[in-house]
Design a protein around this motif. Structure first.
Motif, PDB file in Angstrom:
ATOM      1  N   SER A  17       0.844  -1.192   0.000  1.00  0.00           N
ATOM      2  CA  SER A  17       0.000   0.000   0.000  1.00  0.00           C
ATOM      3  C   SER A  17       0.884   1.248   0.000  1.00  0.00           C
ATOM      4  O   SER A  17       2.098   1.149   0.146  1.00  0.00           O
ATOM      5  N   GLY A  18       0.238   2.384  -0.192  1.00  0.00           N
ATOM      6  CA  GLY A  18       1.016   3.619  -0.262  1.00  0.00           C
ATOM      7  C   GLY A  18       0.200   4.845   0.105  1.00  0.00           C
ATOM      8  O   GLY A  18      -1.031   4.807   0.132  1.00  0.00           O
ATOM      9  N   LYS A  20       0.273   9.255  -0.576  1.00  0.00           N
ATOM     10  CA  LYS A  20       0.844  10.362  -1.377  1.00  0.00           C
ATOM     11  C   LYS A  20       1.405  11.444  -0.473  1.00  0.00           C
ATOM     12  O   LYS A  20       0.716  11.879   0.441  1.00  0.00           O
ATOM     13  N   GLY A  28      -7.477  10.572   9.111  1.00  0.00           N
ATOM     14  CA  GLY A  28      -8.075   9.676   8.108  1.00  0.00           C
ATOM     15  C   GLY A  28      -7.016   8.733   7.539  1.00  0.00           C
ATOM     16  O   GLY A  28      -7.235   7.525   7.440  1.00  0.00           O
ATOM     17  N   VAL A  52       4.256   7.401  -2.138  1.00  0.00           N
ATOM     18  CA  VAL A  52       4.106   7.452  -3.590  1.00  0.00           C
ATOM     19  C   VAL A  52       4.308   8.888  -4.108  1.00  0.00           C
ATOM     20  O   VAL A  52       3.374   9.585  -4.479  1.00  0.00           O
ATOM     21  N   ILE A 146       1.037  -1.758  -7.391  1.00  0.00           N
ATOM     22  CA  ILE A 146       0.556  -2.966  -6.708  1.00  0.00           C
ATOM     23  C   ILE A 146       1.058  -4.225  -7.421  1.00  0.00           C
ATOM     24  O   ILE A 146       1.606  -5.135  -6.805  1.00  0.00           O
ATOM     25  N   VAL A 154      -4.330  -5.268  -0.540  1.00  0.00           N
ATOM     26  CA  VAL A 154      -4.034  -3.833  -0.495  1.00  0.00           C
ATOM     27  C   VAL A 154      -4.924  -3.149   0.545  1.00  0.00           C
ATOM     28  O   VAL A 154      -6.100  -2.893   0.304  1.00  0.00           O
ATOM     29  N   ASP A 159     -12.197   5.280  -0.078  1.00  0.00           N
ATOM     30  CA  ASP A 159     -12.085   6.114  -1.288  1.00  0.00           C
ATOM     31  C   ASP A 159     -11.182   5.500  -2.363  1.00  0.00           C
ATOM     32  O   ASP A 159     -11.210   5.941  -3.516  1.00  0.00           O
ATOM     33  N   ARG A 196     -13.614   5.246   6.462  1.00  0.00           N
ATOM     34  CA  ARG A 196     -14.064   6.517   5.874  1.00  0.00           C
ATOM     35  C   ARG A 196     -14.274   7.520   7.000  1.00  0.00           C
ATOM     36  O   ARG A 196     -15.380   7.682   7.528  1.00  0.00           O
TER      37      ARG A 196
HETATM   38  P1  TYM Z   1      -3.996   8.994  -0.334  1.00  0.00           P
HETATM   39  O1  TYM Z   1      -2.600   9.441  -0.208  1.00  0.00           O
HETATM   40  O2  TYM Z   1      -5.052   9.967  -0.717  1.00  0.00           O
HETATM   41  O3  TYM Z   1      -4.454   8.331   1.025  1.00  0.00           O
HETATM   42  C1  TYM Z   1      -3.652   7.338   1.642  1.00  0.00           C
HETATM   43  C2  TYM Z   1      -4.514   6.305   2.338  1.00  0.00           C
HETATM   44  O4  TYM Z   1      -5.327   6.938   3.341  1.00  0.00           O
HETATM   45  C3  TYM Z   1      -6.689   6.602   3.124  1.00  0.00           C
HETATM   46  N1  TYM Z   1      -7.518   7.755   3.520  1.00  0.00           N
HETATM   47  C4  TYM Z   1      -8.565   7.652   4.345  1.00  0.00           C
HETATM   48  N2  TYM Z   1      -9.095   6.606   5.000  1.00  0.00           N
HETATM   49  C5  TYM Z   1     -10.175   6.853   5.784  1.00  0.00           C
HETATM   50  N3  TYM Z   1     -10.726   8.080   5.928  1.00  0.00           N
HETATM   51  C6  TYM Z   1     -10.236   9.160   5.292  1.00  0.00           C
HETATM   52  N4  TYM Z   1     -10.771  10.367   5.458  1.00  0.00           N
HETATM   53  C7  TYM Z   1      -9.086   8.969   4.453  1.00  0.00           C
HETATM   54  N5  TYM Z   1      -8.326   9.811   3.683  1.00  0.00           N
HETATM   55  C8  TYM Z   1      -7.370   9.037   3.121  1.00  0.00           C
HETATM   56  C9  TYM Z   1      -6.802   6.317   1.643  1.00  0.00           C
HETATM   57  O5  TYM Z   1      -7.924   5.522   1.343  1.00  0.00           O
HETATM   58  C10 TYM Z   1      -5.496   5.610   1.374  1.00  0.00           C
HETATM   59  O6  TYM Z   1      -5.590   4.234   1.732  1.00  0.00           O
HETATM   60  N6  TYM Z   1      -4.010   6.554  -4.689  1.00  0.00           N
HETATM   61  C11 TYM Z   1      -3.649   6.471  -3.299  1.00  0.00           C
HETATM   62  C12 TYM Z   1      -2.181   6.207  -3.063  1.00  0.00           C
HETATM   63  C13 TYM Z   1      -1.651   5.018  -3.774  1.00  0.00           C
HETATM   64  C14 TYM Z   1      -1.823   3.660  -3.416  1.00  0.00           C
HETATM   65  C15 TYM Z   1      -1.081   2.920  -4.364  1.00  0.00           C
HETATM   66  C16 TYM Z   1      -2.535   3.041  -2.405  1.00  0.00           C
HETATM   67  C17 TYM Z   1      -0.848   5.050  -4.878  1.00  0.00           C
HETATM   68  N7  TYM Z   1      -0.502   3.793  -5.215  1.00  0.00           N
HETATM   69  C18 TYM Z   1      -1.049   1.524  -4.323  1.00  0.00           C
HETATM   70  C19 TYM Z   1      -2.510   1.647  -2.371  1.00  0.00           C
HETATM   71  C20 TYM Z   1      -1.784   0.921  -3.298  1.00  0.00           C
HETATM   72  C21 TYM Z   1      -3.990   7.792  -2.633  1.00  0.00           C
HETATM   73  O7  TYM Z   1      -4.072   8.805  -3.246  1.00  0.00           O
HETATM   74  O8  TYM Z   1      -4.092   7.712  -1.283  1.00  0.00           O
END
Ligand code: TYM
Length: 343
Positions: A17-18, A20, A28, A52, A146, A154, A159, A196
């Motif tokens: 997992s990752g 940003k 969150g 990432v 992934i 994952v 979201d 969430r």
């Molecule tokens: P990102 O950086 O927006 O968020 C990272 C992780 O935090 C979770 N998250 C939340 N969970 C619960 N409530 C919230 N309010 C909340 N805000 C963020 C996201 O669901 C995420 O798990 N695209 C991804 C990053 C990514 C990635 C990957 C993840 C890139 N490559 C490969 C998994 C595997 C992203 O933008 O997450």
């Protein structure tokens, strides 16, 4: 390399997992992702967690701020309990195979699939034409992140579900087009009360690092006073808390605070409702604030200590990237062979 392509893989369970590095970490990110990364570490399955940074630049990032934010996410990982000896911790751009497999997946994914991605629509709004091409193609780079490790699980927040489903579609189309069984069907792991977490000011919108209001979120760098103040000021309603989940219908803010309370303790909503049912917010909020400070303040203190030792963080990421490359490179090379790239 011989013409005979090795197509079989054992699909040993592996977690990837990752996060940003675009801005700081929020509660969150912690409850939806990092806390669950830590739970999966040491379960006997190999765990790989990435910062990432290549995803971050799909929207403008100031270069020195990007470096700082990359270290901050890494510090958040380590301070929360991810151990570089037990999990592979690295930043994406140090393993160039991500970009290389991302390109191949750009040629597998269909434009129609990308057009269905709700996160792009939300982020781009009415300005889709002005967004970077990278923001649009982002989910295929995520699939590469992934599948480069043949990851089978994952852990993500709610979201990201659609993006992990797209990863499965890309893997299936690749396997089908090239008549191989090379990429696994990855499972999103979206479990518990923290998948969430919503804004503290509006229970219908997600807690996010990009919200203009700092009071809407708890940042993982907030000190004890700030955490307690934000929880005391969180939006609520005038009713007492129910003892059953049905009583939270139509009470988004109340549900969110109880979810935070449950998730901080690693419990479900149903497990904590009998305990908090009947409480007024005047009683519940200070209890939640104490719990949040208890769990989060040690993490923010350790993050601050690590951020004062950037060399220590960089060394961990460099070592992690070496280990990541050892897994990624053979998978990329096998992908090139399958596709027919002459090497
Ligand atoms: P990102 O950086 O927006 O968020 C990272 C992780 O935090 C979770 N998250 C939340 N969970 C619960 N409530 C919230 N309010 C909340 N805000 C963020 C996201 O669901 C995420 O798990 N695209 C991804 C990053 C990514 C990635 C990957 C993840 C890139 N490559 C490969 C998994 C595997 C992203 O933008 O997450």
């Amino acid at each position: 390399m011989s013409d005979e392509v090795q197509t079989q893989s054992a699909f040993t369970p592996r977690v990837f997992s990752g996060i940003k590095p675009s801005g700081g970490l929020t509660l969150g990110n912690y409850l939806g992702a990092i806390k669950r990364f830590v739970d999966m570490q040491g379960s006997g399955i190999e765990t790989i967690y990435c910062v990432v940074d290549m995803h971050a630049i799909t929207v403008w990032q100031d270069p020195s701020e990007l470096r700082r934010a990359t270290r901050e996410i890494a510090a958040g990982y380590i301070a929360s309990g991810l151990d570089p000896e037990q999990s592979i911790l690295f930043n994406q751009s140090q393993v160039s195979a991500h970009a290389e497999l991302g390109w191949i997946f750009n040629c597998v994914a269909r434009v129609g699939w990308m057009n269905r991605m709700t996160q792009f629509k939300e982020k781009a709004g009415k300005n889709a034409e002005k967004q970077s091409l990278g923001l649009y193609a982002y989910p295929s780079l995520m699939a590469a992140d992934i599948l480069l490790y043949h990851a089978t699980q994952v852990p993500v927040g709610e979201d990201q579900k659609q993006h992990v489903e797209l990863t499965r579609d890309i893997a299936a189309k690749f396997n089908h087009d090239y008549k191989v069984d090379f990429f696994p069907e990855t499972e999103p792991v979206i479990q518990g009360a923290g998948t969430r977490i919503m804004s503290l000011r509006d229970g219908t919108s997600k807690m996010s690092k990009s919200d203009v209001s700092d009071a809407s979120r708890i940042n993982m760098t907030d000190d004890a006073d700030k955490i307690a103040k934000k929880i005391r000021k969180a939006k609520t309603d005038p009713d007492a808390l129910p003892s059953e989940a049905a009583g939270l219908e139509g009470r988004a803010e109340a549900r969110n605070l109880v979810n935070i309370y449950a998730s901080l303790q690693g419990k479900t909503l149903e497990e904590v409702l009998p305990e908090v049912g009947g409480m007024q917010f005047g009683t519940f909020k200070p209890m939640l604030a104490d719990l949040a400070v208890d769990k989060l303040a040690p993490i923010s203190t350790e993050m601050a200590r690590l951020m004062d030792q950037p060399d220590e963080i960089d060394a961990i990421l460099i070592k992690g990237a070496e280990k990541a490359r050892e897994i990624a490179q053979p998978i990329l090379e096998r992908t090139y062979d399958i596709v027919g790239m002459l090497r």
